[in-house]
Design a protein around this motif. Structure first.
Motif, PDB file in Angstrom:
ATOM      1  N   TRP A   1      23.630 -13.468  14.500  1.00  0.00           N
ATOM      2  CA  TRP A   1      23.192 -14.536  15.381  1.00  0.00           C
ATOM      3  C   TRP A   1      24.421 -15.088  16.091  1.00  0.00           C
ATOM      4  O   TRP A   1      25.449 -15.340  15.450  1.00  0.00           O
ATOM      5  CB  TRP A   1      22.524 -15.669  14.605  1.00  0.00           C
ATOM      6  N   HIS A   2      24.318 -15.296  17.376  1.00  0.00           N
ATOM      7  CA  HIS A   2      25.393 -15.922  18.134  1.00  0.00           C
ATOM      8  C   HIS A   2      25.028 -17.343  18.546  1.00  0.00           C
ATOM      9  O   HIS A   2      25.724 -17.947  19.366  1.00  0.00           O
ATOM     10  CB  HIS A   2      25.715 -15.084  19.379  1.00  0.00           C
ATOM     11  N   CYS A   3      23.935 -17.857  18.005  1.00  0.00           N
ATOM     12  CA  CYS A   3      23.511 -19.217  18.317  1.00  0.00           C
ATOM     13  C   CYS A   3      22.772 -19.783  17.116  1.00  0.00           C
ATOM     14  O   CYS A   3      22.436 -19.061  16.178  1.00  0.00           O
ATOM     15  CB  CYS A   3      22.600 -19.225  19.555  1.00  0.00           C
ATOM     16  N   LYS A   4      22.519 -21.082  17.153  1.00  0.00           N
ATOM     17  CA  LYS A   4      21.732 -21.739  16.112  1.00  0.00           C
ATOM     18  C   LYS A   4      20.826 -22.762  16.766  1.00  0.00           C
ATOM     19  O   LYS A   4      20.974 -23.089  17.956  1.00  0.00           O
ATOM     20  CB  LYS A   4      22.646 -22.398  15.076  1.00  0.00           C
TER      21      LYS A   4
ATOM     22  N   PRO B   1      17.463 -14.489  28.770  1.00  0.00           N
ATOM     23  CA  PRO B   1      17.084 -14.381  30.187  1.00  0.00           C
ATOM     24  C   PRO B   1      16.987 -15.741  30.878  1.00  0.00           C
ATOM     25  O   PRO B   1      16.743 -15.796  32.074  1.00  0.00           O
ATOM     26  CB  PRO B   1      15.716 -13.696  30.115  1.00  0.00           C
ATOM     27  N   VAL B   2      17.169 -16.830  30.115  1.00  0.00           N
ATOM     28  CA  VAL B   2      17.001 -18.168  30.682  1.00  0.00           C
ATOM     29  C   VAL B   2      18.115 -19.085  30.192  1.00  0.00           C
ATOM     30  O   VAL B   2      18.863 -18.760  29.269  1.00  0.00           O
ATOM     31  CB  VAL B   2      15.636 -18.777  30.284  1.00  0.00           C
ATOM     32  N   THR B   3      18.196 -20.261  30.813  1.00  0.00           N
ATOM     33  CA  THR B   3      19.116 -21.321  30.394  1.00  0.00           C
ATOM     34  C   THR B   3      18.303 -22.429  29.740  1.00  0.00           C
ATOM     35  O   THR B   3      17.239 -22.816  30.244  1.00  0.00           O
ATOM     36  CB  THR B   3      19.885 -21.873  31.593  1.00  0.00           C
ATOM     37  N   GLY B   4      18.784 -22.930  28.614  1.00  0.00           N
ATOM     38  CA  GLY B   4      18.056 -23.985  27.926  1.00  0.00           C
ATOM     39  C   GLY B   4      18.679 -24.320  26.586  1.00  0.00           C
ATOM     40  O   GLY B   4      19.883 -24.132  26.380  1.00  0.00           O
ATOM     41  N   THR B   5      17.848 -24.777  25.646  1.00  0.00           N
ATOM     42  CA  THR B   5      18.305 -25.187  24.316  1.00  0.00           C
ATOM     43  C   THR B   5      17.486 -24.463  23.258  1.00  0.00           C
ATOM     44  O   THR B   5      16.255 -24.393  23.356  1.00  0.00           O
ATOM     45  CB  THR B   5      18.149 -26.706  24.121  1.00  0.00           C
ATOM     46  N   VAL B   6      18.146 -23.927  22.232  1.00  0.00           N
ATOM     47  CA  VAL B   6      17.460 -23.177  21.184  1.00  0.00           C
ATOM     48  C   VAL B   6      16.620 -24.118  20.329  1.00  0.00           C
ATOM     49  O   VAL B   6      17.126 -25.113  19.788  1.00  0.00           O
ATOM     50  CB  VAL B   6      18.480 -22.436  20.286  1.00  0.00           C
ATOM     51  N   LEU B   7      15.314 -23.820  20.239  1.00  0.00           N
ATOM     52  CA  LEU B   7      14.399 -24.615  19.421  1.00  0.00           C
ATOM     53  C   LEU B   7      14.108 -23.972  18.075  1.00  0.00           C
ATOM     54  O   LEU B   7      13.850 -24.671  17.087  1.00  0.00           O
ATOM     55  CB  LEU B   7      13.066 -24.808  20.168  1.00  0.00           C
ATOM     56  N   TRP B   8      14.148 -22.637  18.031  1.00  0.00           N
ATOM     57  CA  TRP B   8      13.659 -21.930  16.820  1.00  0.00           C
ATOM     58  C   TRP B   8      14.224 -20.529  16.810  1.00  0.00           C
ATOM     59  O   TRP B   8      14.353 -19.871  17.855  1.00  0.00           O
ATOM     60  CB  TRP B   8      12.140 -21.888  16.875  1.00  0.00           C
ATOM     61  N   LEU B   9      14.611 -20.058  15.617  1.00  0.00           N
ATOM     62  CA  LEU B   9      15.069 -18.686  15.419  1.00  0.00           C
ATOM     63  C   LEU B   9      14.102 -17.994  14.476  1.00  0.00           C
ATOM     64  O   LEU B   9      13.757 -18.539  13.418  1.00  0.00           O
ATOM     65  CB  LEU B   9      16.487 -18.656  14.829  1.00  0.00           C
TER      66      LEU B   9
ATOM     67  N   PRO C   1       8.118 -12.447  18.092  1.00  0.00           N
ATOM     68  CA  PRO C   1       8.938 -13.544  18.607  1.00  0.00           C
ATOM     69  C   PRO C   1      10.279 -13.606  17.884  1.00  0.00           C
ATOM     70  O   PRO C   1      10.333 -13.535  16.656  1.00  0.00           O
ATOM     71  CB  PRO C   1       8.089 -14.786  18.323  1.00  0.00           C
ATOM     72  N   LEU C   2      11.342 -13.731  18.643  1.00  0.00           N
ATOM     73  CA  LEU C   2      12.686 -13.744  18.072  1.00  0.00           C
ATOM     74  C   LEU C   2      13.372 -15.091  18.259  1.00  0.00           C
ATOM     75  O   LEU C   2      13.992 -15.616  17.339  1.00  0.00           O
ATOM     76  CB  LEU C   2      13.534 -12.635  18.709  1.00  0.00           C
ATOM     77  N   VAL C   3      13.258 -15.669  19.471  1.00  0.00           N
ATOM     78  CA  VAL C   3      13.905 -16.947  19.770  1.00  0.00           C
ATOM     79  C   VAL C   3      12.971 -17.766  20.667  1.00  0.00           C
ATOM     80  O   VAL C   3      12.321 -17.218  21.558  1.00  0.00           O
ATOM     81  CB  VAL C   3      15.251 -16.747  20.503  1.00  0.00           C
ATOM     82  N   ARG C   4      12.930 -19.070  20.408  1.00  0.00           N
ATOM     83  CA  ARG C   4      12.233 -19.997  21.298  1.00  0.00           C
ATOM     84  C   ARG C   4      13.258 -20.936  21.913  1.00  0.00           C
ATOM     85  O   ARG C   4      14.069 -21.526  21.203  1.00  0.00           O
ATOM     86  CB  ARG C   4      11.166 -20.787  20.544  1.00  0.00           C
ATOM     87  N   ILE C   5      13.201 -21.069  23.240  1.00  0.00           N
ATOM     88  CA  ILE C   5      14.187 -21.856  23.972  1.00  0.00           C
ATOM     89  C   ILE C   5      13.463 -22.898  24.817  1.00  0.00           C
ATOM     90  O   ILE C   5      12.497 -22.576  25.522  1.00  0.00           O
ATOM     91  CB  ILE C   5      15.057 -20.956  24.865  1.00  0.00           C
ATOM     92  N   GLN C   6      13.909 -24.148  24.746  1.00  0.00           N
ATOM     93  CA  GLN C   6      13.382 -25.203  25.609  1.00  0.00           C
ATOM     94  C   GLN C   6      14.039 -25.086  26.979  1.00  0.00           C
ATOM     95  O   GLN C   6      15.277 -25.031  27.079  1.00  0.00           O
ATOM     96  CB  GLN C   6      13.660 -26.574  25.009  1.00  0.00           C
ATOM     97  N   VAL C   7      13.236 -25.030  28.006  1.00  0.00           N
ATOM     98  CA  VAL C   7      13.750 -24.824  29.355  1.00  0.00           C
ATOM     99  C   VAL C   7      13.210 -25.909  30.273  1.00  0.00           C
ATOM    100  O   VAL C   7      12.196 -26.557  29.991  1.00  0.00           O
ATOM    101  CB  VAL C   7      13.356 -23.435  29.894  1.00  0.00           C
TER     102      VAL C   7
ATOM    103  N   LEU D   1      22.588 -13.748  22.429  1.00  0.00           N
ATOM    104  CA  LEU D   1      21.992 -14.575  21.380  1.00  0.00           C
ATOM    105  C   LEU D   1      22.067 -13.929  20.005  1.00  0.00           C
ATOM    106  O   LEU D   1      22.220 -14.623  18.997  1.00  0.00           O
ATOM    107  CB  LEU D   1      20.513 -14.849  21.715  1.00  0.00           C
ATOM    108  N   ALA D   2      21.923 -12.603  19.967  1.00  0.00           N
ATOM    109  CA  ALA D   2      21.833 -11.915  18.677  1.00  0.00           C
ATOM    110  C   ALA D   2      22.197 -10.451  18.850  1.00  0.00           C
ATOM    111  O   ALA D   2      22.308  -9.944  19.970  1.00  0.00           O
ATOM    112  CB  ALA D   2      20.426 -12.043  18.096  1.00  0.00           C
ATOM    113  N   ALA D   3      22.383  -9.766  17.722  1.00  0.00           N
ATOM    114  CA  ALA D   3      22.585  -8.322  17.713  1.00  0.00           C
ATOM    115  C   ALA D   3      21.644  -7.724  16.687  1.00  0.00           C
ATOM    116  O   ALA D   3      21.465  -8.275  15.593  1.00  0.00           O
ATOM    117  CB  ALA D   3      24.026  -7.971  17.385  1.00  0.00           C
ATOM    118  N   VAL D   4      21.009  -6.609  17.048  1.00  0.00           N
ATOM    119  CA  VAL D   4      20.098  -5.923  16.142  1.00  0.00           C
ATOM    120  C   VAL D   4      20.534  -4.473  16.004  1.00  0.00           C
ATOM    121  O   VAL D   4      21.174  -3.911  16.886  1.00  0.00           O
ATOM    122  CB  VAL D   4      18.635  -5.999  16.633  1.00  0.00           C
TER     123      VAL D   4
END
Length: 423
Positions: free
Chosen positions: A23-26, A52-60, A73-79, A37-40
Motif C-alpha cells: 500500500w502506498h496510501c492509508k 485515476p482521480v484526485t481526492g481523499t482515501v476513505l477506505w482500503l 473494490p480495492l479503494v474508495r476515494i472521496q472526490v 496507490l498499491a502494488a499487486v
C-alpha cells in the motif's frame, strides 16, 4: 462531494486474482491523479495501481498479503463533484523469474517490500530507584545477598532511611514474582519478538520451494575435481586478454564443459511436465546462472550456450548478472533455462544439496576451491580442489546417468585443453 470506487484491474493472461503486496496510501491520505496507490502480484507479473482521480482515501479493501479478485473494490476515494467507479489501469509491469534453488520473482521496478511488524510489548514500569550518585543505597550484607541471588538492586524499591534497601525489600521484591537476574556480565536479556508476514516475493519463493521439493525426488551427487591446471590456464588467459574482454571466472569453462557433456548425456538438458507426463529434451542449451540480487536469488539465462565460446560466455554472464541486479533484465532473459548452475563463490562450502529449478531435471552446484594435499602415488603435493554438488530429478535421470554426466565434466575440467578440442 462524491465517492469514487477503484476496482482490482484485469492484469491479463487469464489471471482471476492477485495478491496485494504494497500500500502506498492509508485512510485519510490525500491522493492525486496518477499517484501510485498499491502494488499487486500475480504468478506472471507485479503491477502498480495508480489513482485515476484526485481526492481523499476513505477506505482500503484489503491488507498486505490478501488475495483480491479481479473487479473487486480495492479503494474508495472521496472526490469533488459526482462519484463513480472504474477499474484501475495497471502500470509498471514487472516480470517473473526463477531462481536456481527456488523460483522467485524479479521486478523491473523496486521489489515488493516484506512488511515487518514488531510486536510492541507493554512497557513495564520499573520500581522507583533510590540512589546516591546513581548507586542504590544498601548495606554490604544486602548487596552480597542481591549479588548471590542475581538481583539488580536498581529494580528494588528501598523503604529504609533515605531510600535504603533492606532485606525486607528484597523479600518483597521476590514475593511480587520478580525474577532474579543472572550475575551481571554486561549482557541483557532480550524478549522482543518480531513478526514478518510472508508476502509478495518471499511468498512466491516459499510456494516454488514447496513445489520443487514436494514434486521432484532429488538425488544429489558430489564429486571432487582437481582444478589446478584449469586455474593455471585461466590465469594465463586473463593475463593475455584484450581490453574489451571480460575477466574469466571458472563459470565459462564449466558452461563449455556442460555443453560438451550434454551432447553425450542429453537426458540432463530437459524439462519434465509431470502433469502431462512429458519429458522435453532440448537441443538448445539455455544455462541459468543463479545470481544474488537485492531482491533475492534470481536466474538470468545464457541462451544458446552451445553456440558461444569461452569469452562470449563470460561476457554474457557478466551482462546478465548486472541486468538482474539493476532490475533491467528483460522477461526472456529471466526465463526458459534448460539446466542451471548455482554457486556461492568463496562461501561455497565443501558440499551443498542444490534444489532443482522446476521444471528442469538437473542443477550443477559449484563449491569453493581449496588447496589440499593430494597423494600422487609417491608423495603428497598441494593441489587446488573443488567439489561439484549436482542434483537430478530421479524420475528422469538414473543414478548411473547422473554419475556419468558429472564424471565427464570432471574429466574435461581436469584436462581443460579438451574443452577447446572439437569432437
Amino acid at each position: 462531494m462524491g465517492e469514487f470506487i477503484i476496482k482490482m484491474p484485469d492484469v491479463g493472461e487469464g489471471v482471476a486474482e492477485a495478491e496485494l503486496v504494497e500500500w502506498h496510501c492509508k485512510v485519510g491520505d490525500p491522493v492525486r491523479e496518477d499517484m501510485v496507490l498499491a502494488a499487486v502480484m500475480t504468478d506472471k507479473a507485479t503491477v502498480e495501481i495508480p489513482s485515476p482521480v484526485t481526492g481523499t482515501v476513505l477506505w482500503l479493501g484489503a491488507e498486505i498479503g490478501d488475495t483480491v479478485a479481479v473487479k473487486a473494490p480495492l479503494v474508495r476515494i472521496q472526490v469533488a463533484g459526482e462519484g463513480g467507479e472504474a477499474d484501475a489501469v495497471p502500470m509498471a509491469e514487472t516480470v517473473t523469474v526463477e531462481t536456481a534453488e527456488q523460483p522467485v520473482e524479479k521486478v523491473a521496478s523496486p521489489p515488493p517490500v516484506e512488511i515487518k511488524k514488531p510486536i510492541q510489548s507493554t512497557p513495564v514500569a520499573k520500581a522507583p530507584v533510590q540512589t546516591i550518585a546513581d548507586k542504590p543505597l544498601a548495606s554490604p550484607a544486602v548487596r552480597l545477598r542481591a549479588q548471590d541471588g542475581g538481583i539488580d538492586l536498581r529494580q528494588v524499591s528501598g523503604t529504609g532511611p533515605a531510600g535504603r534497601i533492606t532485606h525486607d525489600d528484597l523479600d518483597q521484591f521476590l514475593a511480587r514474582g520478580a525474577q532474579p537476574q543472572p550475575a551481571s556480565t554486561g549482557l541483557a536479556r532480550r524478549t522482543a519478538v518480531e513478526e514478518i508476514k510472508v508476502t509478495g516475493l518471499r511468498r512466491r519463493i516459499s510456494e516454488k520451494m514447496v513445489l520443487a521439493t514436494s514434486r521432484i525426488p532429488h538425488i544429489t551427487y558430489v564429486e571432487e575435481i582437481d582444478v589446478t591446471d584449469l586455474e593455471d590456464l585461466r590465469a594465463t588467459m586473463n593475463a593475455g586478454r584484450k581490453p574489451d574482454q571480460t575477466k574469466l571466472t571458472i563459470l565459462p569453462f564449466l558452461m563449455r564443459a556442460m555443453v560438451r557433456t550434454i551432447d553425450e548425456q542429453p537426458v540432463v538438458n530437459a524439462t519434465f511436465d509431470d502433469d502431462a507426463g512429458i519429458i522435453s529434451r532440448h537441443a538448445a542449451v539455455h544455462i541459468g546462472i543463479a545470481t544474488q540480487t537485492p531482491a533475492g536469488l534470481t536466474v538470468p539465462v545464457v541462451r544458446h550456450a552451445e553456440a558461444r565460446g569461452i569469452w562470449d560466455c563470460a561476457a554474457e554472464v557478466v551482462r546478465l548478472a548486472e541486468a538482474a541486479r539493476t532490475g533491467s533484465a528483460l522477461r526472456e532473459e529471466l526465463s526458459g533455462s534448460t539446466i542451471t548452475i548455482t554457486s556461492l563463490g568463496a562461501m561455497g562450502g565443501i558440499a551443498t544439496t542444490p534444489i532443482i529449478n522446476h521444471p528442469e531435471v538437473a542443477i550443477v552446484g559449484v563449491n569453493k576451491i581449496m588447496t589440499r594435499p593430494v597423494w600422487d602415488g609417491s608423495q603428497f603435493i598441494p593441489r587446488k580442489m573443488m567439489n561439484l554438488s549436482s542434483s537430478f530429478d530421479h524420475r528422469v535421470v538414473d543414478g548411473w546417468d547422473a554419475a556419468t554426466f558429472v564424471q565427464r565434466i570432471k574429466a574435461l575440467l581436469e584436462t581443460p585443453a579438451l574443452i577447446f578440442i572439437e569432437s
